[in-house]
Design an enzyme around this catalytic site. Structure first.
Site, PDB file in Angstrom:
ATOM      1  N   SER A 175     -27.659  20.467 -15.628  1.00 18.68           N
ATOM      2  CA  SER A 175     -27.946  20.591 -14.193  1.00 18.68           C
ATOM      3  C   SER A 175     -26.667  20.985 -13.450  1.00 18.68           C
ATOM      4  O   SER A 175     -25.563  20.918 -14.016  1.00 18.68           O
ATOM      5  CB  SER A 175     -28.451  19.252 -13.646  1.00 18.68           C
ATOM      6  OG  SER A 175     -27.387  18.305 -13.666  1.00 18.68           O
TER       7      SER A 175
ATOM      8  N   ASP B  75     -30.576  23.919 -15.721  1.00 16.98           N
ATOM      9  CA  ASP B  75     -31.719  23.203 -15.156  1.00 16.98           C
ATOM     10  C   ASP B  75     -31.649  23.288 -13.621  1.00 16.98           C
ATOM     11  O   ASP B  75     -30.611  22.980 -13.024  1.00 16.98           O
ATOM     12  CB  ASP B  75     -31.624  21.735 -15.621  1.00 16.98           C
ATOM     13  CG  ASP B  75     -32.880  20.940 -15.347  1.00 16.98           C
ATOM     14  OD1 ASP B  75     -33.962  21.547 -15.250  1.00 16.98           O
ATOM     15  OD2 ASP B  75     -32.777  19.696 -15.270  1.00 16.98           O
TER      16      ASP B  75
ATOM     17  N   ASP C  65     -34.852  27.862  -9.506  1.00 18.04           N
ATOM     18  CA  ASP C  65     -35.836  27.002  -8.854  1.00 18.04           C
ATOM     19  C   ASP C  65     -35.968  27.420  -7.396  1.00 18.04           C
ATOM     20  O   ASP C  65     -35.285  26.924  -6.515  1.00 18.04           O
ATOM     21  CB  ASP C  65     -35.390  25.538  -8.972  1.00 18.04           C
ATOM     22  CG  ASP C  65     -36.395  24.587  -8.335  1.00 18.04           C
ATOM     23  OD1 ASP C  65     -37.363  25.079  -7.715  1.00 18.04           O
ATOM     24  OD2 ASP C  65     -36.209  23.362  -8.452  1.00 18.04           O
TER      25      ASP C  65
ATOM     26  N   HIS D 268     -39.623  13.777 -10.687  1.00 12.29           N
ATOM     27  CA  HIS D 268     -38.309  13.479 -11.251  1.00 12.29           C
ATOM     28  C   HIS D 268     -37.913  12.018 -11.035  1.00 12.29           C
ATOM     29  O   HIS D 268     -38.292  11.412 -10.035  1.00 12.29           O
ATOM     30  CB  HIS D 268     -37.247  14.387 -10.604  1.00 12.29           C
ATOM     31  CG  HIS D 268     -37.378  15.822 -11.013  1.00 12.29           C
ATOM     32  ND1 HIS D 268     -37.766  16.819 -10.154  1.00 12.29           N
ATOM     33  CD2 HIS D 268     -37.186  16.418 -12.214  1.00 12.29           C
ATOM     34  CE1 HIS D 268     -37.795  17.971 -10.800  1.00 12.29           C
ATOM     35  NE2 HIS D 268     -37.449  17.766 -12.056  1.00 12.29           N
ATOM     36  N   GLY D 269     -37.121  11.490 -11.965  1.00 16.00           N
ATOM     37  CA  GLY D 269     -36.545  10.166 -11.779  1.00 16.00           C
ATOM     38  C   GLY D 269     -37.353   9.060 -12.446  1.00 16.00           C
ATOM     39  O   GLY D 269     -38.335   9.317 -13.156  1.00 16.00           O
TER      40      GLY D 269
ATOM     41  N   ALA E  55     -40.863  14.632 -17.003  1.00 12.63           N
ATOM     42  CA  ALA E  55     -41.768  14.166 -18.061  1.00 12.63           C
ATOM     43  C   ALA E  55     -41.269  12.916 -18.793  1.00 12.63           C
ATOM     44  O   ALA E  55     -41.735  12.626 -19.893  1.00 12.63           O
ATOM     45  CB  ALA E  55     -42.008  15.300 -19.054  1.00 12.63           C
TER      46      ALA E  55
ATOM     47  N   ASN F 199     -39.376  18.609 -20.125  1.00 14.37           N
ATOM     48  CA  ASN F 199     -38.032  18.181 -19.690  1.00 14.37           C
ATOM     49  C   ASN F 199     -37.897  16.664 -19.650  1.00 14.37           C
ATOM     50  O   ASN F 199     -38.713  15.988 -19.003  1.00 14.37           O
ATOM     51  CB  ASN F 199     -37.772  18.703 -18.270  1.00 14.37           C
ATOM     52  CG  ASN F 199     -37.514  20.180 -18.233  1.00 14.37           C
ATOM     53  OD1 ASN F 199     -37.701  20.881 -19.215  1.00 14.37           O
ATOM     54  ND2 ASN F 199     -37.064  20.664 -17.082  1.00 14.37           N
ATOM     55  N   ILE F 200     -36.848  16.175 -20.275  1.00 20.02           N
ATOM     56  CA  ILE F 200     -36.633  14.725 -20.319  1.00 20.02           C
ATOM     57  C   ILE F 200     -35.174  14.407 -20.006  1.00 20.02           C
ATOM     58  O   ILE F 200     -34.262  14.893 -20.683  1.00 20.02           O
ATOM     59  CB  ILE F 200     -37.010  14.170 -21.714  1.00 20.02           C
ATOM     60  CG1 ILE F 200     -38.508  14.397 -21.974  1.00 20.02           C
ATOM     61  CG2 ILE F 200     -36.645  12.685 -21.822  1.00 20.02           C
ATOM     62  CD1 ILE F 200     -38.949  14.169 -23.389  1.00 20.02           C
TER      63      ILE F 200
HETATM   64  P1  13P Z   1     -37.273  13.148 -15.725  1.00 22.21           P
HETATM   65  O1  13P Z   1     -36.543  12.641 -14.522  1.00 22.21           O
HETATM   66  O2  13P Z   1     -38.697  12.695 -15.738  1.00 22.21           O
HETATM   67  O3  13P Z   1     -36.568  12.827 -17.001  1.00 22.21           O
HETATM   68  O4  13P Z   1     -37.332  14.755 -15.606  1.00 22.21           O
HETATM   69  C1  13P Z   1     -36.229  15.535 -15.961  1.00 22.21           C
HETATM   70  C2  13P Z   1     -36.379  16.953 -15.515  1.00 22.21           C
HETATM   71  O5  13P Z   1     -37.416  17.423 -15.124  1.00 22.21           O
HETATM   72  C3  13P Z   1     -35.177  17.784 -15.589  1.00 22.21           C
HETATM   73  O6  13P Z   1     -35.397  19.060 -15.064  1.00 22.21           O
HETATM   74  O1  G3H Z   2     -34.273  17.328 -12.733  1.00 23.18           O
HETATM   75  C1  G3H Z   2     -33.101  17.003 -12.667  1.00 23.18           C
HETATM   76  C2  G3H Z   2     -32.374  16.499 -13.863  1.00 23.18           C
HETATM   77  O2  G3H Z   2     -32.890  15.283 -14.316  1.00 23.18           O
HETATM   78  C3  G3H Z   2     -30.906  16.450 -13.618  1.00 23.18           C
HETATM   79  O3  G3H Z   2     -30.564  15.474 -12.728  1.00 23.18           O
HETATM   80  O4  G3H Z   2     -29.178  16.617 -10.988  1.00 23.18           O
HETATM   81  O5  G3H Z   2     -28.961  14.143 -11.477  1.00 23.18           O
HETATM   82  O6  G3H Z   2     -28.089  15.826 -13.109  1.00 23.18           O
HETATM   83  P1  G3H Z   2     -29.109  15.529 -12.015  1.00 23.18           P
HETATM   84 ZN    ZN Z   3     -36.713  19.128 -13.405  1.00 24.64          ZN
END
Ligand code: 13P
Ligand code: G3H
Ligand code: ZN
Length: 313
Positions: free
Chosen positions: A50, A82, A104, A180-181, A215, A256-257
């Site tokens: 990211s 990402d 995105d 997310h999260g 996910a 994505n995880i």
């Molecule tokens: P999670 O926060 O569910 O792990 O999703 C991660 C994600 O989508 C990263 O792009």
């Molecule tokens: O979807 C986002 C990813 O989980 C990355 O998160 O921006 O905190 O590194 P981050």
């Molecule tokens: Zn994501």
């Protein structure tokens, strides 16, 4: 073995009815835990970075660590940006050796999303790099991604053909109710995903790889360990594994995880300090944390995504 794009991985995953795990990486222990798991499982793999991870660890460090992991494991790995938010970060990652980027543009209007995504695709394709676009918006909060529930919206299937044709993207992330999260559903709420939207999208885009963000299953065991060892996490509900299995069997080729990795690592470190308050050598607590990441990723590859045994290794 070189870095590879996700093109062949997605073709095989689509035909084979499984999905490729895209795991977020931020440091050496995370990269080692994930790649050791993928090697033992003989699984194809995407490592994703990211904007926050690039800021934290720096692009060059992450690239070198991933190159070292390839040398160490013999895996073919796709390195993916990402949630790239503009053309500049995508270009910087492409120029810096990534084999895949996500642009995105989901916060923009449909028209502006198409324009921005096409600009990234044109540049990426001229360098042999593949691109993931997004239609619809996931809720949730992470470092650089912050969307309130009111601003979230499901993907509109009637838009996907025009988006894919006009932009030339190689894969498409859609919003069907994941987020997310660690807090995806409220306590007492029954997790639900709009598989009807996924079905309609895949009918309109036959053979085309779909991506599922947000996910993580928010594995309760990790939350319990965190809270039993001094943590203070409220009840957290993620995406049930059975729903992810269902998605993996369909047109979803990339899952994505990130949050589950964070929870596994934090649970391991908290437990370690509780059991060994005298320890102060980082290797003493980062080594079991790396093993926890490895165990989690092996579980995902084998029991959830179905990608074990699918690499060319
Ligand atoms: P999670 O926060 O569910 O792990 O999703 C991660 C994600 O989508 C990263 O792009
Ligand atoms: O979807 C986002 C990813 O989980 C990355 O998160 O921006 O905190 O590194 P981050
Ligand atoms: Zn994501």
């Amino acid at each position: 073995m070189p870095l590879v794009t996700s093109k062949k991985m997605f073709e095989d995953a689509y035909k084979g009815g499984y999905a490729i795990g895209a795991f977020n990486v931020n440091n050496m222990e995370i990269i080692q835990g994930i790649t050791e798991a993928a090697m033992e499982e003989k699984s194809p793999l995407i490592l994703q970075v990211s904007a926050g991870a690039r800021k934290y660890a720096k692009h060059g460090y992450l690239m070198k660590l991933i190159e070292a992991a390839i040398e160490d494991t013999g895996l073919e790995i796709c390195v993916h940006l990402d949630h790239g938010e503009d053309f500049e970060i995508c270009k910087s990652c492409i120029d810096g050796g990534f084999t895949s980027v996500m642009i995105d543009g989901s916060k923009h209007s449909f028209k502006d999303n198409i324009e921005l995504t096409k600009r990234v695709v044109d540049y990426a394709h001229s360098k042999g790099v593949v691109v993931e676009g997004e239609l619809g918006r996931l809720a949730g909060i992470e470092d650089a991604v912050n969307v309130s529930a009111e601003d979230a919206s499901y993907t509109r299937p009637e838009e996907v053909e025009e988006f894919v044709t006009k932009t030339g993207v190689d894969s498409l992330a859609i919003a069907i109710g994941t987020s997310h999260g660690a807090y995806k559903f409220k306590p007492g709420q029954k997790p639900q995903l709009r598989f009807d939207i996924l079905d309609e999208v895949s009918k309109r885009l036959p053979g085309f790889p779909i991506v599922l963000h947000g996910a993580s299953s928010v594995i309760p065991e990790f939350v319990d360990i965190i809270n039993a060892n001094g943590g203070k996490m409220p009840d957290a509900i993620g995406i049930p594994e059975e729903m992810l299995r269902q998605a993996a069997r369909s047109a979803v080729c990339k899952i994505n995880i990130d949050s589950d990795l964070r929870l596994a690592m934090t649970a391991s470190i908290r437990k370690h300090f509780n059991e060994h308050p005298e320890h102060f050598d980082p290797r003493q607590y980062l080594s079991p944390a790396r093993t926890a990441i490895k165990g989690l990723v092996q579980h995902k590859l084998r029991e959830v995504l179905g990608s074990s045994g699918k690499s060319a290794l």
